[in-house]
Scaffold this active site. Structure first.
Site, mmCIF file in Angstrom:
data_model
loop_
_atom_site.group_PDB
_atom_site.id
_atom_site.type_symbol
_atom_site.label_atom_id
_atom_site.label_comp_id
_atom_site.label_asym_id
_atom_site.label_seq_id
_atom_site.Cartn_x
_atom_site.Cartn_y
_atom_site.Cartn_z
ATOM 1 N N LYS A 259 16.028 21.744 -10.379
ATOM 2 C CA LYS A 259 15.444 20.907 -10.812
ATOM 3 C C LYS A 259 16.274 19.970 -11.660
ATOM 4 O O LYS A 259 16.965 20.268 -12.449
ATOM 5 C CB LYS A 259 14.230 21.145 -11.486
ATOM 6 C CG LYS A 259 13.082 21.859 -10.935
ATOM 7 C CD LYS A 259 12.393 20.674 -9.853
ATOM 8 C CE LYS A 259 11.457 19.959 -10.500
ATOM 9 N NZ LYS A 259 10.317 20.517 -10.950
ATOM 10 N N HIS B 148 0.800 -1.314 -0.192
ATOM 11 C CA HIS B 148 0.093 0.027 -0.093
ATOM 12 C C HIS B 148 1.023 1.444 0.011
ATOM 13 O O HIS B 148 0.344 2.345 0.683
ATOM 14 C CB HIS B 148 -1.049 0.147 1.161
ATOM 15 C CG HIS B 148 -1.714 -1.243 1.610
ATOM 16 N ND1 HIS B 148 -2.944 -1.569 0.865
ATOM 17 C CD2 HIS B 148 -1.106 -2.456 2.095
ATOM 18 C CE1 HIS B 148 -3.215 -2.704 1.267
ATOM 19 N NE2 HIS B 148 -2.313 -3.270 1.964
ATOM 20 N N SER C 159 15.060 22.035 -15.737
ATOM 21 C CA SER C 159 13.770 22.899 -15.807
ATOM 22 C C SER C 159 14.188 24.252 -16.561
ATOM 23 O O SER C 159 15.216 24.680 -15.974
ATOM 24 C CB SER C 159 13.024 22.926 -14.477
ATOM 25 O OG SER C 159 12.304 24.161 -14.577
ATOM 26 N N GLU D 113 9.621 8.760 -16.376
ATOM 27 C CA GLU D 113 8.284 9.154 -16.639
ATOM 28 C C GLU D 113 7.885 8.766 -17.792
ATOM 29 O O GLU D 113 6.492 8.174 -18.249
ATOM 30 C CB GLU D 113 8.195 10.727 -16.631
ATOM 31 C CG GLU D 113 8.351 11.348 -15.106
ATOM 32 C CD GLU D 113 8.551 12.472 -15.057
ATOM 33 O OE1 GLU D 113 7.611 13.416 -14.576
ATOM 34 O OE2 GLU D 113 9.473 13.445 -15.502
#
Ligand code: ARG
Length: 462
Positions: A287, A160, A281, A294
């Site tokens: 970043k 979980h 970024s 992804e």
């Protein structure tokens, strides 16, 4: 036949196609990817036609040389593909006619585009099954290196996405080695099943020419000719098996990619992704984004989409060939390209990533991850039934939580307040290292077990 009508089949036509008809009908824009397979199939067919005396050796030789020229034109990019010629089969044949004249017209004896396209596509998908296995194994090898480096790094195991029990980094890496092993075997199984030759099924019913289907099957590396000509031209279960296997593999990659996204966040810091597989970024200078992970996470979308797409095209089609089936290729090409890219990206990420044993250990030590060890101790050393042990441990977790402590930080008196049989010895099982070392059951997370699995897989993958 007018000059506008198709030179391949225009005998009964008085007019050429409408421009829209040509646009919807043509597949050359994508099936040119089957060029090498188409020419390979035609060479095998021509050689067989000569060997069986259906065409002369001279014609077969002219066809063979002509096809080699066409292949080199396609490979070097000088070939001019024509939409008016619809597809790869007619583009190749038309060019062959330009090159060698009349013998080109004999190549299509005892053959139809229906068995031709089924053959070409089988050869192509078969090659992709092999490529998938190779890419999967490369990723497995990269995972083995990670597993070996961190065979005893303790990290939280989750259920979980809540801390469950301590496991090892090596164990987690090896979980994916297992999944990928099944993925590879699915592609290998699919390949074995699809490795039968449709060539010689002709349009749908077979042919009256004395062809030798065993010979063409053998020449193309197929195990045998398909036994039913209707089945041979009508079914597309082989790309569906490829796509289904690809979808399962992409699903596995997506789960791992998601973990890498979570693990590389500032909140987790379990892993540092390399610069080579990250992006920055344009506005936030601090970043470092896990874009490759992804994108791998997302690839399942188009791969599963292709699978659903082809199932939908095929369902309800009466036997045998219908033009619907021309829609079988583009999505398979796209799915295959993206699966190979995802596997390669994942391999690169895994190879270059750096696990952070300190962060992993700190996380493993929080969240009461050794509560099960405490309950097991109560069963083993104090003779409690597991349900009672579970209850006692639960009350200690509640106590620790109320005090803002972890289980090993409770005092012996506090432990005894929950159950008088608890002794000092309990603290030996509350450490995360002891916890993982004790999980020695077959397939368990103990470093010795993990190392045994690494050794087994090294053997398999060499
Ligand atoms: N381009 C066609 C396809 O991809 C080849 C087969 C055409 N056969 C036919 N009977 N029209 O399916």
């Amino acid at each position: 036949m007018t000059d506008d009508a198709n030179s391949m089949w225009g005998g009964r036509f008085a007019a050429g196609p409408d421009a829209i008809m040509e646009a919807i009908n043509a597949s050359i824009g994508f099936d040119q990817r089957l060029a090498a397979q188409d020419i390979e199939g035609s060479r095998a067919h021509a050689a067989m036609l000569a060997a069986t005396g259906i065409i002369t050796d001279n014609d077969a030789e002219a066809i063979r040389e002509g096809l080699l020229t066409v292949l080199s034109e396609i490979e070097t990019g000088t070939f001019r593909f024509s939409t008016a010629l619809e597809d790869i089969h007619m583009n190749v044949e038309a060019r062959l006619k330009d090159l060698i004249g009349e013998p080109a017209g004999r190549l299509h004896t005892a053959r139809s585009r229906n068995d031709q396209v089924a053959t070409d596509f089988r050869l192509w998908v078969r090659g992709q099954c092999d490529a998938a296995v190779t890419s999967i194994q490369a990723l497995q090898k990269a995972l083995l290196v990670q597993a070996e480096a961190g065979a005893d790094w303790v990290m939280p195991g989750f259920t979980h996405l809540q801390t469950a029990q301590p496991v090892t980094w090596g164990h987690h890496m090896m979980a994916y080695v297992e999944m990928l092993g099944r993925d590879a075997s699915r592609f290998a199984d699919a390949r074995a099943r699809m490795n039968e030759s449709p060539l010689g099924a002709a349009a749908l019913a077979g042919t009256s020419f004395p062809i030798d289907r065993e010979a063409t099957a053998k020449a193309l590396g197929f195990d045998r000719p398909m036994a039913n000509s209707l089945d041979a031209v009508a079914d597309r279960d082989f790309p569906l098996e490829f796509l289904s296997s690809a979808s399962i593999c992409a699903m596995h990659l997506s789960r791992f990619a998601e973990e890498l996204v979570i693990w590389s966040s500032a909140q987790f810091r379990f892993v540092a992704m390399s610069d080579r597989f990250s992006t920055g970024s344009s506005i936030m200078p601090q970043k470092k984004n896990p874009d490759a992970a992804e994108l791998v996470r997302a690839k399942i979308g188009r791969i599963l989409g292709a699978t659903v797409g082809l199932f939908t095209v095929m369902k309800g089609l009466p036997l045998t060939y219908s033009k619907d089936m021309q829609e079988d290729k583009e999505q398979v090409f796209d799915a295959a390209d993206n699966l190979m890219l995802a596997l390669a990206a994942m391999e690169g990420m895994v190879r270059d990533m750096t696990g952070n044993p300190e962060a992993l250990r700190t996380a493993a030590s929080s969240g009461f991850s050794t509560a099960t060890d405490l309950a097991d101790w109560l069963v083993r050393e104090a003779g409690l039934p597991f349900r009672d042990a579970h209850h006692v441990t639960g009350s200690l977790v509640a106590l620790a939580e109320a005090e803002g402590k972890d289980l090993p930080d409770l005092t012996l008196d506090q432990m005894k307040s929950a159950h008088e049989a608890i002794t000092d010895d309990v603290f030996t099982v509350l450490g995360v290292d002891n916890s993982v070392a004790s999980r020695t059951s077959y397939g368990g997370t103990a470093p010795d077990q993990v190392r045994a699995q690494i050794a087994r897989w090294k053997e398999i993958l060499t």
